[in-house]
Design a protein around this motif. Structure first.
Motif, PDB file in Angstrom:
ATOM      1  N   GLY A  58       0.822  -1.208   0.000  1.00 32.37           N
ATOM      2  CA  GLY A  58       0.000   0.000   0.000  1.00 32.37           C
ATOM      3  C   GLY A  58       0.850   1.248   0.000  1.00 32.37           C
ATOM      4  O   GLY A  58       2.063   1.187  -0.195  1.00 32.37           O
ATOM      5  N   PHE A  59       0.178   2.382   0.171  1.00 30.52           N
ATOM      6  CA  PHE A  59       0.877   3.674   0.287  1.00 30.52           C
ATOM      7  C   PHE A  59       0.231   4.409   1.457  1.00 30.52           C
ATOM      8  O   PHE A  59      -1.002   4.522   1.491  1.00 30.52           O
ATOM      9  N   GLY A  60       1.006   4.965   2.366  1.00 29.90           N
ATOM     10  CA  GLY A  60       0.469   5.806   3.446  1.00 29.90           C
ATOM     11  C   GLY A  60      -0.758   5.204   4.099  1.00 29.90           C
ATOM     12  O   GLY A  60      -0.703   4.079   4.619  1.00 29.90           O
ATOM     13  N   ASN A  61      -1.860   5.929   4.043  1.00 38.30           N
ATOM     14  CA  ASN A  61      -3.090   5.443   4.688  1.00 38.30           C
ATOM     15  C   ASN A  61      -3.932   4.532   3.784  1.00 38.30           C
ATOM     16  O   ASN A  61      -5.114   4.336   4.016  1.00 38.30           O
ATOM     17  N   ILE A  62      -3.291   4.011   2.722  1.00 31.72           N
ATOM     18  CA  ILE A  62      -3.962   3.006   1.877  1.00 31.72           C
ATOM     19  C   ILE A  62      -3.275   1.670   2.098  1.00 31.72           C
ATOM     20  O   ILE A  62      -2.054   1.560   1.919  1.00 31.72           O
ATOM     21  N   LYS A  63      -4.044   0.671   2.495  1.00 35.13           N
ATOM     22  CA  LYS A  63      -3.437  -0.653   2.620  1.00 35.13           C
ATOM     23  C   LYS A  63      -4.045  -1.592   1.585  1.00 35.13           C
ATOM     24  O   LYS A  63      -5.262  -1.625   1.397  1.00 35.13           O
ATOM     25  N   ALA A  64      -3.171  -2.327   0.893  1.00 40.26           N
ATOM     26  CA  ALA A  64      -3.633  -3.263  -0.135  1.00 40.26           C
ATOM     27  C   ALA A  64      -3.904  -4.630   0.469  1.00 40.26           C
ATOM     28  O   ALA A  64      -3.110  -5.121   1.276  1.00 40.26           O
ATOM     29  N   TYR A  65      -5.012  -5.228   0.124  1.00 38.73           N
ATOM     30  CA  TYR A  65      -5.336  -6.595   0.527  1.00 38.73           C
ATOM     31  C   TYR A  65      -5.517  -7.445  -0.719  1.00 38.73           C
ATOM     32  O   TYR A  65      -6.236  -7.047  -1.646  1.00 38.73           O
TER      33      TYR A  65
END
Ligand code: U2F
Length: 456
Positions: A58-65
């Motif tokens: 992810g990036f910063g306050n984005i999390k990849a699932y």
């Protein structure tokens, strides 16, 4: 009102074609404007890897699932069209639900908003269960969304016509549609294709569900399709064109330039290079690739061609060597940067929506060779409504047809008009994303919904 720090936005991507990348683009913009909110982005491992890069956390306050792609252990692909999509859909929506549970556990925050690809229409039900807003994001043009919305009307109307009527009936019996479009331009999933295919059913269900959205977002600008914009504003609870994305952010992974295309373009004269790409899904059939190569060779033009390595051996023998001084063939090009480059004079395209909008913002006229889905309608908008390009003669790439098209775009009055028209649209786009522009104002509305601070 929900305080921002508890906000948890579930972003559901469709992991095929160029769908996930523009959704991530929008998510990044929202996440940057709502730094205290958490964004969980759900897609398959393959898709996440290609848009987030190899680490794909992810990036910063984005999390990849990563969610299940539906491909069974040890499965051997038969090579059918849509095979991967069909497997994926057989695991949907359970795969997203599982990912969402994981993200909720992970963050300790319940979902406060759903932002999803319109194709993941199940998000409407999930949002309803949780009593939170759902924002469907349509990754293509307003025109094709409008055709899908009126699938039933279009099919009923077509059923009353004979074949010649089908050829010519203007599409303006569909609310908002410009009369320069005709019924034969609609996506095959609406009319003309296998209406019982999984994909046709998916699109039909999407069309029945999308009106439940708290707002419908789109990578376009209101001014591009005034009559559809007007209609959608009454049809949807809210209609929010927030693009073009390539003007609102530059930090996309597709802007990497490992093959030095931009350096190469810098060495070419202004308005001299033909850029060729058919997107991420399609490559033209062998005889069309050869016709295109011959046209490029015989025209004497400089060209930059994004062509996957495994198709290189389909080019005419000796072509690469003979044209090496004025042609560059690469497996990946930073397309939106290329279309902004002053050397590029024409774009030979399959009319995927991202390509069309990037060509508009680059001010580059197009030669259209659409293949499937929304592409035919996009092409028709380009040639007949906006008048910023031409169709490939008889719908296919032929040497003579391409030579004529080059001639028209490079040296005719008609070509001059196209250039003026596309530059005028580019200016509208720049204005739309500027301070107080329509796309900017729509973005604030969207942000308000996402952060729970809008006056819903
Ligand atoms: C599907 O689209 P495609 O992936 O076939 O095509 P586009 O919408 O034109 O998107 C291609 C993107 O990939 C980028 C390019 C576009 O943003 O800039 N790109 C690049 O940067 N470098 C390259 O060498 C090649 C491509 C579908 F097939 C279409 O019908 C839909 O309209 C589209 C959107 O839903 O998705």
């Amino acid at each position: 009102e929900t305080p921002t720090y508890t906000n948890h936005v579930a972003v559901l991507a469709f992991p095929f074609g160029t769908h996930a990348a523009p959704l991530l683009n929008l998510t990044r913009r929202l996440a940057a404007s709502a730094p205290n909110a958490t964004f969980s982005f759900f897609s398959t491992a393959k898709s996440n890897c290609s848009i987030f890069g190899p680490q794909h956390h992810g990036f910063g306050n984005i999390k990849a699932y990563n969610i299940d792609d539906g491909v069974p252990e040890g499965y051997v692909f038969a090579g059918r069209r849509m095979e991967d999509i069909e497997l994926f859909l057989s695991a949907t929506p359970g795969n997203y639900r599982k990912g969402i549970e994981e993200a909720v556990l992970d963050t300790g925050k319940g979902i406060t908003c759903f932002l999803s690809d319109t194709l993941i229409w199940h998000a409407a039900d999930m949002a309803q269960e949780m009593n939170v807003p759902w924002i469907p994001f349509w990754t293509a043009a307003a025109g094709s969304l409008c055709a899908h919305l009126y699938t039933d009307l279009i099919r009923e109307t077509a059923a009353k016509l004979n074949d010649s009527g089908l050829e010519t009936l203007p599409l303006n019996f569909v609310p908002g549609m410009p009369s320069a479009l005709s019924i034969k331009d609609v996506p095959m999933e609406v009319l003309g294709g296998d209406l019982n295919s999984t994909f046709s059913h998916l699109m039909h269900q999407m069309a029945r569900t999308v009106t439940r959205g708290t707002a419908v977002a789109i990578n376009s600008l209101e001014e591009l399709d005034p009559s559809i914009t007007k209609h959608f504003k009454s049809k949807f609870q809210d209609y929010l064109p927030v693009g073009p994305f390539n003007l609102t952010s530059s930090s996309t992974t597709s802007n990497v330039d490992p093959h030095y295309c931009l350096t190469w373009l810098n060495k070419n004269k202004p308005s001299s290079v033909a850029y060729v790409s058919f997107g991420t899904v399609t490559t033209p059939p062998p005889h069309e690739l050869i016709a295109l190569a011959n046209a490029l060779e015989n025209s004497g033009m400089a060209f930059l061609w994004s062509l996957k390595d495994n198709f290189r051996d389909r080019l005419p023998q000796g072509f690469v060597n003979r044209t090496s001084r004025r042609g560059l063939i690469v497996p990946w090009a930073p397309q939106s940067k290329i279309l902004e480059h002053p050397s590029v004079v024409v774009f030979i395209t399959h009319c995927g929506w991202n390509s069309v909008i990037e060509s508009v913002t680059g001010g580059v006229p197009m030669i259209c060779r659409p293949f499937f889905g929304d592409q035919k309608m996009n092409g028709r908008l380009v040639s007949d409504v906006w008048q910023i390009g031409v169709q490939a003669q008889n719908g296919v790439l032929s040497e003579d047809g391409l030579m004529d098209a080059f001639d028209m775009i490079l040296s005719n009055d008609q070509g001059k008009n196209m250039k003026e028209n596309v530059v005028a649209l580019k200016e509208l786009a720049v204005k739309a994303v500027g301070e107080k522009g329509s796309s900017t104002m729509n973005f604030y509305t969207l942000l308000g919904i996402v952060t729970g601070s809008s006056s819903l």
